[in-house]
Design a protein around this motif. Structure first.
Motif, PDB file in Angstrom:
ATOM      1  N   ASP A 103      41.454 -57.850  -5.030  1.00 16.72           N
ATOM      2  CA  ASP A 103      42.868 -57.972  -5.382  1.00 16.72           C
ATOM      3  C   ASP A 103      43.531 -59.170  -4.726  1.00 16.72           C
ATOM      4  O   ASP A 103      44.290 -59.911  -5.360  1.00 16.72           O
ATOM      5  CB  ASP A 103      43.602 -56.683  -5.003  1.00 16.72           C
ATOM      6  CG  ASP A 103      45.078 -56.741  -5.358  1.00 16.72           C
ATOM      7  OD1 ASP A 103      45.396 -56.786  -6.556  1.00 16.72           O
ATOM      8  OD2 ASP A 103      45.903 -56.756  -4.426  1.00 16.72           O
ATOM      9  N   TYR A 104      43.261 -59.403  -3.437  1.00 10.50           N
ATOM     10  CA  TYR A 104      43.957 -60.472  -2.730  1.00 10.50           C
ATOM     11  C   TYR A 104      43.420 -61.865  -3.069  1.00 10.50           C
ATOM     12  O   TYR A 104      43.913 -62.873  -2.553  1.00 10.50           O
ATOM     13  CB  TYR A 104      43.922 -60.237  -1.220  1.00 10.50           C
ATOM     14  CG  TYR A 104      42.540 -60.244  -0.594  1.00 10.50           C
ATOM     15  CD1 TYR A 104      42.059 -61.357   0.072  1.00 10.50           C
ATOM     16  CD2 TYR A 104      41.716 -59.128  -0.674  1.00 10.50           C
ATOM     17  CE1 TYR A 104      40.794 -61.366   0.650  1.00 10.50           C
ATOM     18  CE2 TYR A 104      40.469 -59.113  -0.095  1.00 10.50           C
ATOM     19  CZ  TYR A 104      40.010 -60.241   0.563  1.00 10.50           C
ATOM     20  OH  TYR A 104      38.766 -60.243   1.139  1.00 10.50           O
ATOM     21  N   THR A 159      43.271 -62.700  -6.420  1.00 12.24           N
ATOM     22  CA  THR A 159      43.718 -62.955  -7.794  1.00 12.24           C
ATOM     23  C   THR A 159      45.234 -62.986  -7.941  1.00 12.24           C
ATOM     24  O   THR A 159      45.955 -62.220  -7.313  1.00 12.24           O
ATOM     25  CB  THR A 159      43.157 -61.889  -8.747  1.00 12.24           C
ATOM     26  OG1 THR A 159      43.577 -60.585  -8.317  1.00 12.24           O
ATOM     27  CG2 THR A 159      41.634 -61.937  -8.768  1.00 12.24           C
ATOM     28  N   HIS A 168      50.361 -62.172  -1.269  1.00 15.43           N
ATOM     29  CA  HIS A 168      49.234 -61.706  -0.463  1.00 15.43           C
ATOM     30  C   HIS A 168      49.185 -62.309   0.942  1.00 15.43           C
ATOM     31  O   HIS A 168      48.181 -62.160   1.632  1.00 15.43           O
ATOM     32  CB  HIS A 168      47.914 -62.040  -1.166  1.00 15.43           C
ATOM     33  CG  HIS A 168      47.720 -61.307  -2.457  1.00 15.43           C
ATOM     34  ND1 HIS A 168      47.714 -59.933  -2.553  1.00 15.43           N
ATOM     35  CD2 HIS A 168      47.504 -61.773  -3.723  1.00 15.43           C
ATOM     36  CE1 HIS A 168      47.512 -59.581  -3.816  1.00 15.43           C
ATOM     37  NE2 HIS A 168      47.381 -60.666  -4.543  1.00 15.43           N
TER      38      HIS A 168
END
Length: 230
Positions: free
Chosen positions: A152-153, A155, A217
């Motif tokens: 996740d972090y 993208t 992020h």
């Protein structure tokens, strides 16, 4: 949710294909550390592995473990423990000066060019200062340790594959133009659907999406960088 979990993980298999498989030992950790096994002539090579219960049996299904490869100087992970258990060596790229035999409780060998017994060749991603990273590619499968990932972090909104937050201002040009059928990542599951297009887009748009990524992020980046150096 911890940035990096500890202890022996479970064998959560991902990225299965004709030439090997991947696994995520701690799927609930933020870093989503992914390990891979790549088929060779006689067995498999473990790449940047995190140990998991049952992984030895999976290696045996593929003919046994030929060796353990570390592609990024912060990815020692469980390489030494797995190599020692199987009486094989840890293989480091010839130019990786940040790691040495003193960093592993297992035999260490250096290699360049082709990974022995496979069609995978080393590609230098970056070898500057504190960041020393290589990739492996056999023409169809590209294995990238750190510069791109699907966690996740890594993208931005709408991305399936993204450039690392640290590399966004200076995207990995060494990975451009490869055109792989699949991309296997050191963080997150790999991709096979339009992998070449996703890789090209991730690199070309990395700078443009960087400000949004840092806002979204930034705290995660700090936590994962701290965890990665432990």
């Amino acid at each position: 949710m911890p940035a990096k979990a500890s202890g022996l993980g479970a064998l959560n298999v991902v990225d299965e294909f004709d030439g090997g498989f991947g696994w995520i030992s701690h799927p609930d950790e933020t870093m989503e550390r992914t390990s891979h096994a790549l088929a060779g002539d006689d067995g498999v090579w473990a790449v940047d592995p995190v140990d998991a219960e049952g992984i030895d049996a999976r290696f045996e299904e593929w003919g046994g473990l030929d060796g353990v490869v570390v592609l990024y100087n912060y990815h020692r992970r469980d390489a030494a423990a797995i190599a020692a258990r199987h009486d094989v060596s840890v293989y480091l790229p010839e130019g990786m000066s940040a790691l040495s035999t003193d960093d592993f409780a297992a035999p260490v060998e250096r290699f360049e060019g082709r990974l022995p017994g496979t069609e995978y060749h080393l590609r230098t991603v970056t070898n500057r200062g504190v960041w020393q990273e290589w990739a492996l590619c056999d023409g169809e499968t590209l294995v990238v340790a750190e510069s791109v990932g699907t966690a996740d972090y890594f993208t931005a909104p709408g991305e399936r594959l993204g450039v690392s937050l640290v590399r966004r201002p200076f995207p990995p040009a060494a990975l451009d133009g490869i055109g792989p059928e699949r991309v296997l990542c050191g963080h997150g599951e790999g991709i096979s659907a339009d992998a070449a297009g996703e890789l090209e887009r991730a690199i070309s748009e990395a700078r443009r999406t960087a400000p949004r990524m840092y806002l979204r992020h930034g705290p995660t980046l700090v936590r994962t960088l701290a965890a990665a150096t432990l």
